[in-house]
Motif scaffolding. Structure first.
Motif, PDB file in Angstrom:
ATOM      1  N   GLY A  55     -21.960 -73.580 -11.192  1.00  0.00           N
ATOM      2  CA  GLY A  55     -23.318 -74.205 -11.544  1.00  0.00           C
ATOM      3  C   GLY A  55     -23.947 -72.978 -11.588  1.00  0.00           C
ATOM      4  O   GLY A  55     -23.529 -72.014 -11.371  1.00  0.00           O
ATOM      5  N   ARG A  56     -25.012 -72.978 -11.448  1.00  0.00           N
ATOM      6  CA  ARG A  56     -26.096 -71.848 -11.978  1.00  0.00           C
ATOM      7  C   ARG A  56     -25.197 -71.464 -13.606  1.00  0.00           C
ATOM      8  O   ARG A  56     -25.396 -70.122 -13.296  1.00  0.00           O
ATOM      9  N   VAL A  57     -24.703 -71.587 -15.012  1.00  0.00           N
ATOM     10  CA  VAL A  57     -24.128 -70.757 -15.458  1.00  0.00           C
ATOM     11  C   VAL A  57     -25.080 -70.344 -16.183  1.00  0.00           C
ATOM     12  O   VAL A  57     -24.985 -68.879 -16.930  1.00  0.00           O
ATOM     13  N   TYR A  58     -26.259 -71.285 -16.594  1.00  0.00           N
ATOM     14  CA  TYR A  58     -27.410 -70.911 -18.206  1.00  0.00           C
ATOM     15  C   TYR A  58     -28.468 -70.829 -17.533  1.00  0.00           C
ATOM     16  O   TYR A  58     -29.614 -71.385 -17.643  1.00  0.00           O
ATOM     17  N   GLU A  59     -28.727 -69.375 -16.764  1.00  0.00           N
ATOM     18  CA  GLU A  59     -30.067 -69.249 -16.502  1.00  0.00           C
ATOM     19  C   GLU A  59     -30.063 -67.510 -16.735  1.00  0.00           C
ATOM     20  O   GLU A  59     -29.119 -66.580 -17.244  1.00  0.00           O
ATOM     21  N   ALA A  60     -31.364 -67.568 -17.385  1.00  0.00           N
ATOM     22  CA  ALA A  60     -31.833 -65.809 -17.225  1.00  0.00           C
ATOM     23  C   ALA A  60     -31.353 -64.864 -17.285  1.00  0.00           C
ATOM     24  O   ALA A  60     -32.009 -64.376 -15.743  1.00  0.00           O
ATOM     25  N   ARG A  61     -30.818 -64.304 -17.243  1.00  0.00           N
ATOM     26  CA  ARG A  61     -29.785 -63.097 -16.731  1.00  0.00           C
ATOM     27  C   ARG A  61     -30.387 -61.435 -17.702  1.00  0.00           C
ATOM     28  O   ARG A  61     -30.112 -60.667 -16.627  1.00  0.00           O
ATOM     29  N   GLY A  62     -31.391 -61.733 -18.745  1.00  0.00           N
ATOM     30  CA  GLY A  62     -31.886 -60.824 -19.132  1.00  0.00           C
ATOM     31  C   GLY A  62     -33.067 -61.087 -19.851  1.00  0.00           C
ATOM     32  O   GLY A  62     -33.511 -62.240 -20.189  1.00  0.00           O
ATOM     33  N   PRO A  63     -33.838 -60.296 -21.291  1.00  0.00           N
ATOM     34  CA  PRO A  63     -34.625 -60.758 -21.496  1.00  0.00           C
ATOM     35  C   PRO A  63     -34.974 -61.900 -22.905  1.00  0.00           C
ATOM     36  O   PRO A  63     -35.638 -62.582 -23.159  1.00  0.00           O
ATOM     37  N   TYR A  64     -33.118 -61.641 -23.689  1.00  0.00           N
ATOM     38  CA  TYR A  64     -32.784 -62.703 -24.263  1.00  0.00           C
ATOM     39  C   TYR A  64     -32.503 -64.064 -23.572  1.00  0.00           C
ATOM     40  O   TYR A  64     -30.864 -63.341 -23.208  1.00  0.00           O
ATOM     41  N   VAL A  65     -32.759 -64.953 -24.139  1.00  0.00           N
ATOM     42  CA  VAL A  65     -32.308 -65.632 -22.856  1.00  0.00           C
ATOM     43  C   VAL A  65     -31.447 -67.499 -24.677  1.00  0.00           C
ATOM     44  O   VAL A  65     -32.305 -67.570 -25.575  1.00  0.00           O
ATOM     45  N   ALA A  66     -30.282 -67.596 -24.431  1.00  0.00           N
ATOM     46  CA  ALA A  66     -29.457 -68.662 -25.524  1.00  0.00           C
ATOM     47  C   ALA A  66     -29.897 -70.279 -24.412  1.00  0.00           C
ATOM     48  O   ALA A  66     -30.354 -70.546 -23.609  1.00  0.00           O
ATOM     49  N   ASP A  67     -29.744 -70.651 -25.733  1.00  0.00           N
ATOM     50  CA  ASP A  67     -29.971 -72.875 -25.520  1.00  0.00           C
ATOM     51  C   ASP A  67     -29.233 -72.659 -24.614  1.00  0.00           C
ATOM     52  O   ASP A  67     -27.752 -71.902 -23.986  1.00  0.00           O
ATOM     53  N   ASP A  68     -29.169 -74.100 -23.777  1.00  0.00           N
ATOM     54  CA  ASP A  68     -28.102 -74.808 -22.962  1.00  0.00           C
ATOM     55  C   ASP A  68     -26.162 -74.295 -24.105  1.00  0.00           C
ATOM     56  O   ASP A  68     -26.774 -75.271 -24.895  1.00  0.00           O
ATOM     57  N   HIS A  69     -25.670 -74.695 -22.625  1.00  0.00           N
ATOM     58  CA  HIS A  69     -24.217 -74.221 -23.373  1.00  0.00           C
ATOM     59  C   HIS A  69     -23.733 -73.136 -24.408  1.00  0.00           C
ATOM     60  O   HIS A  69     -23.464 -73.895 -25.545  1.00  0.00           O
ATOM     61  N   ARG A  70     -24.846 -72.163 -24.446  1.00  0.00           N
ATOM     62  CA  ARG A  70     -24.802 -71.078 -24.834  1.00  0.00           C
ATOM     63  C   ARG A  70     -24.417 -69.765 -23.661  1.00  0.00           C
ATOM     64  O   ARG A  70     -25.888 -70.046 -23.241  1.00  0.00           O
ATOM     65  N   LEU A  71     -23.557 -68.757 -24.493  1.00  0.00           N
ATOM     66  CA  LEU A  71     -23.690 -67.753 -23.825  1.00  0.00           C
ATOM     67  C   LEU A  71     -24.115 -66.316 -24.299  1.00  0.00           C
ATOM     68  O   LEU A  71     -23.655 -66.549 -25.214  1.00  0.00           O
ATOM     69  N   ILE A  72     -24.916 -65.822 -23.705  1.00  0.00           N
ATOM     70  CA  ILE A  72     -25.547 -64.531 -24.642  1.00  0.00           C
ATOM     71  C   ILE A  72     -25.110 -62.901 -23.514  1.00  0.00           C
ATOM     72  O   ILE A  72     -24.963 -62.716 -22.556  1.00  0.00           O
ATOM     73  N   SER A  73     -24.407 -62.330 -24.362  1.00  0.00           N
ATOM     74  CA  SER A  73     -24.189 -61.114 -23.745  1.00  0.00           C
ATOM     75  C   SER A  73     -25.141 -59.940 -24.952  1.00  0.00           C
ATOM     76  O   SER A  73     -25.372 -59.580 -25.902  1.00  0.00           O
ATOM     77  N   GLN A  74     -25.581 -58.932 -24.100  1.00  0.00           N
ATOM     78  CA  GLN A  74     -26.707 -58.519 -24.590  1.00  0.00           C
ATOM     79  C   GLN A  74     -26.687 -57.208 -23.582  1.00  0.00           C
ATOM     80  O   GLN A  74     -25.847 -56.614 -22.431  1.00  0.00           O
ATOM     81  N   VAL A  75     -27.371 -55.881 -24.455  1.00  0.00           N
ATOM     82  CA  VAL A  75     -27.408 -54.802 -24.209  1.00  0.00           C
ATOM     83  C   VAL A  75     -29.134 -54.382 -24.482  1.00  0.00           C
ATOM     84  O   VAL A  75     -29.419 -54.867 -25.521  1.00  0.00           O
TER      85      VAL A  75
END
Length: 844
Positions: free
Chosen positions: A416-436
């Motif tokens: 659970g708790r996968v698709y959460e906002a972890r940074g300023p840029y947020v992806a859609d549901d069932h999409r993962l984003i890596s950022q600096v």
């Protein structure tokens, strides 16, 4: 002698603090009731601070009492250790006493000098530093005098020098709120060892604020930091209603309980766990963190369940506390139809930031929804990480890292708790984003630079078609001075996108389109308000864009391209808009309500914008516009009065337009409210830049309708719709309601849209809530149904029990076969939350 003020009998004090029963009655009450089902975890929360430390206090021995009934008895009479180097010490209240002195009261005091015995009888009370000892009778037996030529020592490793015996309603009260009770207690005069009969204690849990109770037949303090209880029981639950004893909701009974105050752990031998009076678990050895400790390693609340994919499943987290600012949670998930899955979470807080890393892995075959293994036996893993640091007062920098090896791994292992906002840029549901990223912000300016890429885990996603965005730069500066009486702001941005493969041609040989955009602009606005409330806000926006696009397919827009030839394009443009917003709210009191009528108008004038054309649709003949940042577009009440309704830079709304709306609001004095808005947009010429089905292509747009209401406390409604301007067909409708009353909470929402982001229709209903049938028992439900596929995305129904120290949820979940998801699955799960053990209370 004047007798001291008569105190309440010890039994009454115990009743007031432990439910109106004596220590023996408490023991019987605890043994009748009992404990926790399927969860025995340790409390450990990373936001709590570690206890501070200070050296051990050892006051000097005082000379024996004379015949005066008030005097000095000995230094450590209270029977509870002073704080050691590993435990915080409570504030010391000396009552005006000097170091090493104590205060003694009793109805009668006698002294046997020959045998070295001092006896205090009748409402005995002794105060020393932060502790108070009360008893009906107290006897102090001095140690034999030291041999000639030797001096009496008080080193902590020296033998005891005397024995204190307290009888009848014995209480030890500490300033931190901890209270210990016994029928009889024997203590050495250095307070490093003690024995108690019919012992009980209560302590404050630092996290849940619950009063934890422990009772035993006998208690032995073997040292300052080690306490052993025999035939004991532990519970944080209430054990009385008023002054009537009751069974605790849950408890742990054991042949032996050892409290280690150095490591802040409570150990059990031959422990039995009881819930609602039913013994449900036997553990030969068991331990959890001391509730009086801030943060300690230990077991957390487990999850138990069954589903068709993994069979019976049991997940048991364990928390490792490394320091006051760092911990690691390891959560092995054991499954009867699949190999174990190990999840981990590491957290560390620094002076200027935080790191939070979740990861998990298994080595197994893939699983169908029926639990059939297929594919390769290989490692399958994920990582979800973030970090954020305050570099200076103005600068913040951080990162996120999100990746998974299998598209359905999170669903198959119920992560659970996968698709959460972890940074300023947020992806859609069932999409993962890596950022600096790095941001700078002060009172007048903002600057951001970042880079990110996206992993798609929806069925059909091709990650070669997702762009790598590096860099993306955004900034603005607002002049602190009034410019022509208004606000002037300057903006600038840059973005570069790189793709491996074109998303428009499904062949690996088709190159991906790459692009760079640089923009700079300025905007100005001012507000005029008349005495009657008429408001006018003129505005001017201007922006220059420069595009450099490469690897554009020559045959882009053809259904079956025969060539993968590409071309490049460089283009610059200047866009802008000028206009004004008008509003004239009219207020009127009607009874106990305030009614506000507000006509809203916006005039916006723009020269024809040079849209960036990269092809032509072979079927419709319409141009294909370059559009990377305005794909997710929705025309509703939030965009009706935006001068440029596109959310990004690539597409720009041009032409002359008039946006109109009327809004009415009713605000009652008792907090009730209701509002309603209706409006639409008009333009001088049709506009084919907006996507078909947006409701904005014609000279008159679709109607926008929105409203919300809270007619009574605890009940609210909302709704918004886009209605065809000619046929009055509803193209998009979203509506819902929520309730929050003493007998339960709930919500329901409905969404229908002719065209979603991907161009396919959406029709969905979602609901959920808790219904309290009694004070403790209730029903819970949740459902999400896809009305187009006529299938349940998720359907839960369950029963729960809750009181002041426990919540138990037993629920059934069903999922139907839906394209892009797992097949039909059924699951039965148990969720348990216990005060002082594991996670805090929660509600769905």
């Amino acid at each position: 002698m004047t007798p001291r003020r008569r105190a309440l009998p010890a039994a009454v004090l115990v009743c007031a603090s432990l439910g109106g029963v004596s220590a023996k009655a408490l023991k019987r009450a605890l043994m009748m009731g009992v404990a926790l089902a399927a969860a025995w975890p340790a409390l450990a929360f990373a936001q709590q601070d570690q206890p501070t430390t200070q050296p051990n206090a050892q006051p000097t021995f005082q000379s024996p009492l004379g015949h005066d009934e008030r005097g000095q008895l000995l230094n450590n009479l209270t029977g509870a250790k002073q704080a050691g180097a590993s435990k915080a010490q409570a504030p010391v209240h000396t009552d005006g006493l000097k170091q090493g002195e104590l205060y003694l009261e009793a109805d009668e005091l006698t002294r046997d000098d020959k045998n070295g015995i001092t006896t205090a009888e009748g409402h005995v009370e002794v105060r020393y530093q932060d502790q108070t000892l009360r008893a009906d009778r107290l006897v102090y037996q001095e140690a034999p005098p030291a041999p000639a030529g030797e001096q009496r020592t008080h080193d902590k490793n020296a033998p005891a020098q005397g024995v204190i015996r307290a009888y009848g309603h014995v209480q030890i009260i500490k300033d931190d709120g901890t209270v210990e009770y016994a029928d009889q207690m024997t203590i050495d005069d250095k307070m490093q060892a003690a024995v108690a009969i019919a012992f009980s204690t209560q302590m404050k849990d630092l996290h849940s604020n619950q009063e934890v109770k422990i009772s035993s037949d006998t208690a032995v303090r073997r040292s300052e930091d080690l306490q052993e209880l025999n035939r004991a029981i532990y519970t944080p639950c209430a054990i009385c209603i008023g002054e009537t004893p009751k069974d605790p909701t849950w408890s742990i009974s054991a042949d032996r309980i050892v409290r280690d105050e150095i490591h802040h752990i409570i150990y059990y031998r031959h422990a039995k766990v009881h819930v609602l009076g039913i013994p449900i678990l036997y553990l030969p050895v068991f331990w959890h963190a001391d509730p009086s400790a801030d943060r300690e390693s230990g077991l957390l609340a487990p999850t138990i369940g069954y589903n068709k994919r993994r069979g019976f499943t049991y997940q048991q987290p364990y928390l490792f506390v490394f320091s006051p600012s760092a911990d690691l949670t390891v959560s092995p998930q054991f499954n009867s139809n699949a190999n174990p899955f190990i999840s981990m979470r590491f957290r560390e807080a620094f002076d200027n930031g935080v790191v939070d890393v979740r990861a998990g892995f298994t080595h197994d075959y893939d699983l169908t929804s029926d639990g059939v293994r297929f594919g390769d036996d290989t490692f399958r893993s994920f990582i979800l990480a973030r970090g954020a640091f305050q570099i200076t007062d103005d600068w913040v920098a951080g990162f996120t890292a999100e990746r998974v090896s299998d598209t359905l791994l999170f669903d198959k292992y119920d992560i659970g708790r996968v698709y959460e906002a972890r940074g300023p840029y947020v992806a859609d549901d069932h999409r993962l984003i890596s950022q600096v990223y790095a941001d700078r912000q002060d009172a007048n300016s903002y600057f951001s630079i970042a880079a990110f890429d996206i992993q798609g885990i929806r069925v059909g996603d091709n990650n070669r078609t997702f762009p790598v965005v590096a860099p993306i730069i955004d900034g603005h500066y607002e002049d602190p001075n009034d410019i022509f009486g208004g606000r002037l702001r300057f903006t600038a941005s840059e973005v570069t996108l790189t793709r491996d493969q074109s998303p428009d041609v499904l062949t690996e040989e088709a190159p991906g389109m790459n692009s760079t955009r640089i923009s700079a602009g300025a905007d100005w606005n001012r507000v005029f308000t008349s005495e009657s409330g008429f408001r006018v806000s003129p505005f001017i926006n201007i922006r220059a864009d420069d595009y450099d696009i490469s690897d554009i397919l020559v045959q882009l827009g053809q259904a079956t391209p025969t060539s993968l030839a590409t071309f490049n394009k460089t283009e610059s443009r200047l866009v802008g808009v000028a206009g004004a917003d008008f509003s004239y709210p009219i207020y009127r009191r009607i009874g106990d309500a305030t009614v506000v009528l507000e006509p809203l108008t916006q005039i916006a004038l723009s020269p024809k914008a040079d849209q960036i054309v990269i092809g032509k649709n072979a079927t419709t003949g319409l141009p294909i516009y370059f559009n990377e940042d305005s794909v997710a577009f929705e025309f509703d009440e939030t965009t009706l009065f935006q001068a440029d309704k596109f959310p990004g830079y690539d597409l720009y709304e041009d032409g002359d337009r008039l946006n109109l709306a009327g809004r009415v609001s009713v605000l009652w004095d008792d907090g009730r409210r209701a509002s309603f808005l209706i409006g639409r947009s008009f333009r001088a010429e049709p506009n084919n830049v907006f996507p078909q089905g947006s409701g904005l292509n014609d000279t008159a747009s679709d109607w926008i309708v929105a409203g919300d209401a809270a007619p009574i406390k605890g009940l609210s409604f909302f709704g918004r719709a886009r209605i065809d301007g000619e046929t009055y067909k509803i193209h998009r409708l979203e509506a819902g309601a929520s309730v929050n009353f003493k007998w339960g909470t709930g919500f329901v929402s409905y969404l229908t849209d002719d065209e979603g982001i991907d161009g396919t229709p959406i029709k969905n209903v979602e609901f959920g809530g808790d219904l309290n049938l009694t004070q403790h028992w209730g029903l819970s439900t949740y459902g999400n149904r896809d009305l187009i596929q006529d299938a349940w995305v998720i359907r839960d129904v369950g029963v729960f029990y809750k009181d002041d120290c426990i919540r138990v949820d037993v629920y059934y979940r069903h999922e139907d076969i839906i394209a892009g998801r797992l097949g039909t699955t059924d699951a039965l799960s148990l969720r348990l939350t216990l005060a002082t053990l594991g996670a805090p209370f929660y509600g769905r």
